[in-house]
Design a protein around this motif. Structure first.
Motif, short mmCIF file in Angstrom:
data_model
loop_
_atom_site.label_atom_id
_atom_site.label_comp_id
_atom_site.label_asym_id
_atom_site.label_seq_id
_atom_site.Cartn_x
_atom_site.Cartn_y
_atom_site.Cartn_z
N UNK A 1 0.83 -1.22 0.00
CA UNK A 1 0.00 0.00 0.00
C UNK A 1 0.86 1.27 0.00
N UNK A 2 0.44 2.26 -0.78
CA UNK A 2 1.13 3.56 -0.74
C UNK A 2 0.70 4.27 0.54
N UNK A 3 1.67 4.57 1.38
CA UNK A 3 1.38 5.19 2.67
C UNK A 3 1.42 6.71 2.53
N UNK A 4 0.72 7.44 3.40
CA UNK A 4 0.69 8.91 3.26
C UNK A 4 2.08 9.54 3.31
N UNK A 5 3.06 8.83 3.87
CA UNK A 5 4.41 9.38 3.99
C UNK A 5 5.39 8.70 3.01
N UNK A 6 4.84 8.05 1.99
CA UNK A 6 5.71 7.31 1.05
C UNK A 6 6.64 8.23 0.27
N UNK A 7 6.33 9.52 0.16
CA UNK A 7 7.18 10.44 -0.58
C UNK A 7 8.20 11.14 0.32
N UNK A 8 8.26 10.73 1.58
CA UNK A 8 9.25 11.27 2.52
C UNK A 8 10.31 10.19 2.76
N UNK A 9 11.58 10.59 2.71
CA UNK A 9 12.68 9.64 2.86
C UNK A 9 13.45 9.97 4.15
#
Length: 623
Positions: free
Chosen positions: A564-572
């Protein structure tokens, strides 16, 4: 327009010193002589905010610049807020008493999800539009950072941009960019575009989030070319070289941590699978003992405090602890300063450490076994054994302690009734160990406090996919344990956390942009200071979810798939998704992972090329 706080106002609030400023070491500058005015906002009351080390550090770093004036702003307590609203007094900064609305940048630190309504309340009191899209060129930029910014999405509608990671360096780059933009005379969006190019800065309005029919996220994509797909956190690579304040502001009233805070290192070598701080602050970076001693001496001379506390996620894991504390004790004894050693681990609590901790003043000891059985401690990768705990308790009681706190969680993944009963068994062992020590050698009056919090699955941990227990399940477990403990000994006190607060914490820890609507609605329903029992309004929160048509269980209680794409998937944050998934699978099998000093397990933080990642090789020991 400077705010005038007359005696009539101050005499009608509980603690006037929360609003007067003028403390020892407060920075005084002429606002006319600076280019940038920065309002550092802490979304809680003065006593809590003034105890926060990050605020002290950034206040110092920003005010070292001659072109910038950083001032402090705290959430006014209910009595002061009432007066401010009645008299039309806007939110103001402590240093100049100028309205926050007149500043260039308003920066919030996000330490805890239950402070989010205070962020909205402070913006409203300041007269700044709550929604970022409604702010114009004459409004300040509202930015936010801190640990909760690792999932910025619940606040995406309200914050112009977030700082991901550690702030000392990136904040200076933001100030430089702001000055350049201010001189250019260009529009508000232009500055956001400039900020978005600074590594570690996330501008939520530059990303579009799309959703599947089942309400899960289908994509998070930048809407402009040149905006990064992923925003990587910033870290300080050299802890010895970074600025650290010795001349901290000394409050007139008692604060939560009213002492010198000496930061020993950042990060944690352990990998406790529930602990967000243990993952988002990786890698471990230590300060050298010489630098710490210099900062300790400077802080004592410049503040007059009579206590120093060593600050880190796990004090006893500092690699030079024995030699360093030896030298520090010489200093503290000579100056009659108390040394506080918090965050000691139960597996390396020694007689030597115990003697150092009680050299000047003896206070209670807190140990955190976290779980009641060895099986569950292995699941969470706590890395301690029953024997470790028994040894530590024996050492403590033989050393004259009679006041011990044991801290646990309920609702951990794979937890059974046997694990909860194990908490009562451990408390009983503590009592038995005390009574096995001869009367003449032990302190009188045993007091064992058992505290349980409710497990909250957090982003960037191996348990980020796990569905939280429901409020009803937590209540059932708390009452079961209460009953068990009541049959063990009258020397045991049991405290437990309000499961309803933990439920909301889970919603906002793992929430997406849509829960921002609930946040706004709850604030309008009267919610603020949600971390304080006397203000917490659970019914108002539930009403807000209902009015916005959002199911809180979708965020708190639902177990996610790995894909699942998580709401914070674009944060590393440095730790990779594959590593967290591997750790999650090991947890369910009860397999422990060694700490970073024993072996590098390839979490991904080596990408920063700093700290322990430079000295411990993959798959092997320190070279």
């Amino acid at each position: 327009m400077r705010i005038r706080l007359d005696d009539k106002i101050l005499m009608n609030v509980e603690k006037p010193a929360r609003y007067t400023g003028g403390e020892w070491n407060m920075v005084v500058k002429d606002p006319e002589n600076v280019d940038v005015r920065f309002a550092f906002c802490f979304p809680d009351v003065y006593e809590v905010g003034m105890s926060h080390l990050g605020m002290k550090i950034l206040y110092h770093v920003l005010n070292k610049r001659s072109d910038t004036y950083c001032e402090r702003v705290f959430a006014p307590w209910a009595d002061m807020e009432k007066i401010m609203r009645e008299r039309g007094i806007p939110l103001f900064a402590l240093e100049t008493k100028d309205p926050v609305k007149e500043f260039d940048i308003v920066g919030f630190t996000l330490q805890y999800e239950m402070c989010y309504t205070n962020v909205l309340n402070m913006l409203d009191l300041a007269g700044i539009p709550l929604l970022a899209e409604e702010r114009g060129k004459n409004h300040p930029f509202v930015i936010a950072g801190g640990p909760c910014a690792c999932n910025p999405e619940p606040l995406a509608d309200f914050i112009d941009f977030f700082v991901i990671g550690e702030g000392e360096e990136v904040i200076l780059e933001i100030i430089d960019a702001y000055k350049e933009w201010k001189n250019s005379g260009s529009g508000r969006t232009e500055f956001l575009r400039m900020a978005a190019k600074i590594p570690g800065v996330y501008v939520p309005s530059f990303y579009k989030v799309t959703y599947n029919e089942d309400n899960t996220i289908s994509g998070i994509k930048p809407v402009y070319p040149g905006i990064p797909e992923k925003v990587r956190k910033r870290i300080i690579k050299d802890m010895d070289a970074v600025d650290f304040p010795e001349d901290i502001v000394v409050p007139f009233i008692g604060t939560v941590h009213d002492r010198i805070m000496l930061e020993m290192f950042r990060g944690c070598i352990r990998g406790c699978r529930f602990c967000q701080a243990g993952f988002i602050y990786r890698p471990v970076r230590e300060k050298s003992p010489g630098v710490l001693l210099k900062q300790a001496k400077g802080s004592i001379e410049k503040t007059g405090y009579e206590e120093i506390s060593l600050v880190s996620l796990s004090t006893s894991d500092y690699s030079c602890l024995a030699d360093f504390t030896e030298e520090l004790l010489k200093l503290t004894e000579e100056r009659k300063i108390n040394l506080s050693l918090p965050s000691l681990r139960i597996d390396n609590f020694t007689i030597d450490l115990m003697e150092k901790a009680q050299k000047v003043r003896k206070s209670g000891l807190t140990f955190a076994p976290e779980a009641g059985t060895q099986r569950l401690r292995d699941v969470i990768n706590k890395g301690i054994t029953e024997e470790d705990m028994e040894n530590s308790l024996r050492i403590a009681f033989e050393g004259g302690w009679n006041n011990v706190k044991l801290y646990f969680m309920v609702g951990l993944p794979t937890e059974t009734e046997e694990d909860i009963a194990g908490i009562a068994d451990l408390a009983k062992k503590a009592v038995d160990i005390y009574y096995r020590i001869p009367k003449e050698k032990r302190a009188k009056g045993l007091n064992v406090t058992v505290s349980t919090s409710c497990f909250v699955p957090k982003p960037f941990t191996p348990f980020q996919w796990f569905g939280q227990n429901t409020v009803e399940e937590f209540h059932k477990k708390q009452m079961y344990l209460k009953d068990k403990l009541s049959k063990v000994s009258r020397a045991i006190t049991y405290n437990w956390h309000d499961a309803r607060v933990s439920f909301l914490e889970a919603v906002f820890a793992r929430g997406d942009r849509r829960v921002g609507r609930v946040l706004l609605r709850a604030w309008r329903n009267g919610c603020r200071f949600d971390a304080w029992n006397e203000f917490f309004k659970y019914d108002a929160w539930m009403q807000a979810f209902e009015e916005e048509g959002i199911d809180p269980a979708f965020y708190a209680n639902r177990t996610r798939d790995y894909g699942e794409i998580l709401p914070w998937s674009h944060i590393d944050m440095g730790v990779s998704q594959k590593f967290l998934q591997r750790e999650c699978e090991k947890a369910y099998k009860g397999i422990v992972t060694p700490n970073c000093r024993i072996q590098c397990t390839g979490c991904g933080s080596a990408v920063f090329g700093a700290g322990i990642c430079k000295t411990v090789s993959a798959g092997g020991n320190t070279p």
